[in-house]
Design an enzyme around this catalytic site. Structure first.
Site, mmCIF file in Angstrom:
data_model
loop_
_atom_site.group_PDB
_atom_site.id
_atom_site.type_symbol
_atom_site.label_atom_id
_atom_site.label_comp_id
_atom_site.label_asym_id
_atom_site.label_seq_id
_atom_site.Cartn_x
_atom_site.Cartn_y
_atom_site.Cartn_z
ATOM 1 N N HIS A 148 0.892 -1.293 -0.012
ATOM 2 C CA HIS A 148 -0.161 0.096 -0.064
ATOM 3 C C HIS A 148 0.970 1.026 -0.053
ATOM 4 O O HIS A 148 1.997 1.011 0.255
ATOM 5 C CB HIS A 148 -0.894 0.115 1.102
ATOM 6 C CG HIS A 148 -0.585 0.264 2.573
ATOM 7 N ND1 HIS A 148 -0.997 0.639 3.572
ATOM 8 C CD2 HIS A 148 0.771 0.427 2.967
ATOM 9 C CE1 HIS A 148 -0.270 0.707 4.600
ATOM 10 N NE2 HIS A 148 0.999 0.793 4.298
ATOM 11 N N CYS A 204 5.417 5.810 5.049
ATOM 12 C CA CYS A 204 4.192 4.963 4.398
ATOM 13 C C CYS A 204 3.684 5.767 3.085
ATOM 14 O O CYS A 204 2.644 5.401 2.635
ATOM 15 C CB CYS A 204 3.048 5.022 5.348
ATOM 16 S SG CYS A 204 3.285 3.493 6.446
ATOM 17 N N HIS A 243 5.040 0.011 -0.296
ATOM 18 C CA HIS A 243 5.780 -0.976 0.458
ATOM 19 C C HIS A 243 4.691 -1.969 0.988
ATOM 20 O O HIS A 243 3.410 -1.798 0.848
ATOM 21 C CB HIS A 243 6.532 -0.188 1.612
ATOM 22 C CG HIS A 243 5.433 0.533 2.359
ATOM 23 N ND1 HIS A 243 4.614 1.626 2.084
ATOM 24 C CD2 HIS A 243 4.851 -0.225 3.696
ATOM 25 C CE1 HIS A 243 3.757 1.768 3.101
ATOM 26 N NE2 HIS A 243 3.795 0.990 4.049
ATOM 27 N N HIS A 267 3.105 -5.066 3.608
ATOM 28 C CA HIS A 267 2.985 -5.635 4.949
ATOM 29 C C HIS A 267 2.345 -6.931 5.043
ATOM 30 O O HIS A 267 1.898 -7.285 4.172
ATOM 31 C CB HIS A 267 1.920 -4.892 5.770
ATOM 32 C CG HIS A 267 2.237 -3.279 6.155
ATOM 33 N ND1 HIS A 267 3.215 -2.989 7.133
ATOM 34 C CD2 HIS A 267 2.051 -2.211 5.395
ATOM 35 C CE1 HIS A 267 3.456 -1.723 6.956
ATOM 36 N NE2 HIS A 267 2.723 -1.006 5.955
ATOM 37 N N ASP A 278 -4.968 -10.763 -0.736
ATOM 38 C CA ASP A 278 -3.406 -11.415 -0.653
ATOM 39 C C ASP A 278 -2.836 -11.048 -1.780
ATOM 40 O O ASP A 278 -3.153 -11.422 -2.932
ATOM 41 C CB ASP A 278 -3.817 -12.905 -0.206
ATOM 42 C CG ASP A 278 -2.368 -13.393 0.028
ATOM 43 O OD1 ASP A 278 -1.520 -12.793 0.734
ATOM 44 O OD2 ASP A 278 -2.038 -14.484 -0.381
ATOM 45 N N HIS A 279 -1.731 -10.624 -1.787
ATOM 46 C CA HIS A 279 -0.783 -10.209 -2.903
ATOM 47 C C HIS A 279 -1.158 -9.275 -3.668
ATOM 48 O O HIS A 279 -0.839 -9.132 -4.946
ATOM 49 C CB HIS A 279 -0.312 -11.798 -3.573
ATOM 50 C CG HIS A 279 0.714 -12.591 -2.625
ATOM 51 N ND1 HIS A 279 0.384 -13.225 -1.706
ATOM 52 C CD2 HIS A 279 1.986 -12.504 -2.729
ATOM 53 C CE1 HIS A 279 1.504 -13.904 -1.325
ATOM 54 N NE2 HIS A 279 2.496 -13.375 -1.792
ATOM 55 N N GLU A 285 -0.992 -4.789 11.548
ATOM 56 C CA GLU A 285 -0.183 -4.130 10.468
ATOM 57 C C GLU A 285 1.276 -4.531 10.648
ATOM 58 O O GLU A 285 2.114 -4.950 9.728
ATOM 59 C CB GLU A 285 -0.547 -2.654 10.227
ATOM 60 C CG GLU A 285 0.245 -2.164 8.960
ATOM 61 C CD GLU A 285 -0.298 -0.878 8.444
ATOM 62 O OE1 GLU A 285 -0.928 -0.667 7.773
ATOM 63 O OE2 GLU A 285 0.369 -0.131 9.283
HETATM 64 NI NI NI Z 1 2.670 0.850 5.796
#
Ligand code: NI
Length: 135
Positions: free
Chosen positions: A15, A34, A40, A42, A80-81, A125
């Protein structure tokens, strides 16, 4: 007897946090790393909690297989992914903070669960940063 059951699940996603109405400077100041324009990732961990009355005939609150499959189909397969900003409808116009992701997950699961269950969702997160809805 009223009781709560929990199911843990996880998904990996990328995100970027930013507000398109703001300048780059203000986005950097508020969202820091962020706001990295190249995104990037998580490892999101979630805990889904259902509360209600145990069915006297089965001894179950809910068959956990049903909850497991629901989370897999509606949440993991969807997120996911994925790049949450680019690949999902839910976050095209909604900043994918842990708060907003948790609320979206709750909303999706709520639609598919009988209203006899109280539902809450906790989203991690990072191992140390997590949110919970409802508050
Ligand atoms: Ni983040």
């Amino acid at each position: 007897m009223r009781i709560s059951v929990f199911r843990k699940a996880h998904f990996n996603a990328a995100h970027r946090l930013y507000n398109p109405k703001w300048s780059d400077e203000r986005n950097d100041a508020v969202f820091g790393l962020c706001n990295n324009p190249n995104y990037h990732g998580h490892n999101y961990e979630m805990e889904v909690k259902l509360t209600g009355e145990v069915d006297p005939e089965t001894g179950y609150l809910i068959d956990l297989k049903i909850l497991k499959d629901l989370i897999k189909e509606k949440i993991e397969d969807r997120f996911d992914h994925k790049n949450l900003n680019l690949d999902t409808e839910e976050f095209k116009a909604l900043n994918p903070t842990a708060e907003n992701i948790c609320y979206v997950i709750w909303t999706i699961l709520r639609e598919h669960l009988d209203e006899k269950y109280d539902l809450s969702v906790r989203l991690f997160e990072t191992p140390r940063n997590f949110v919970e809805y409802p508050a």
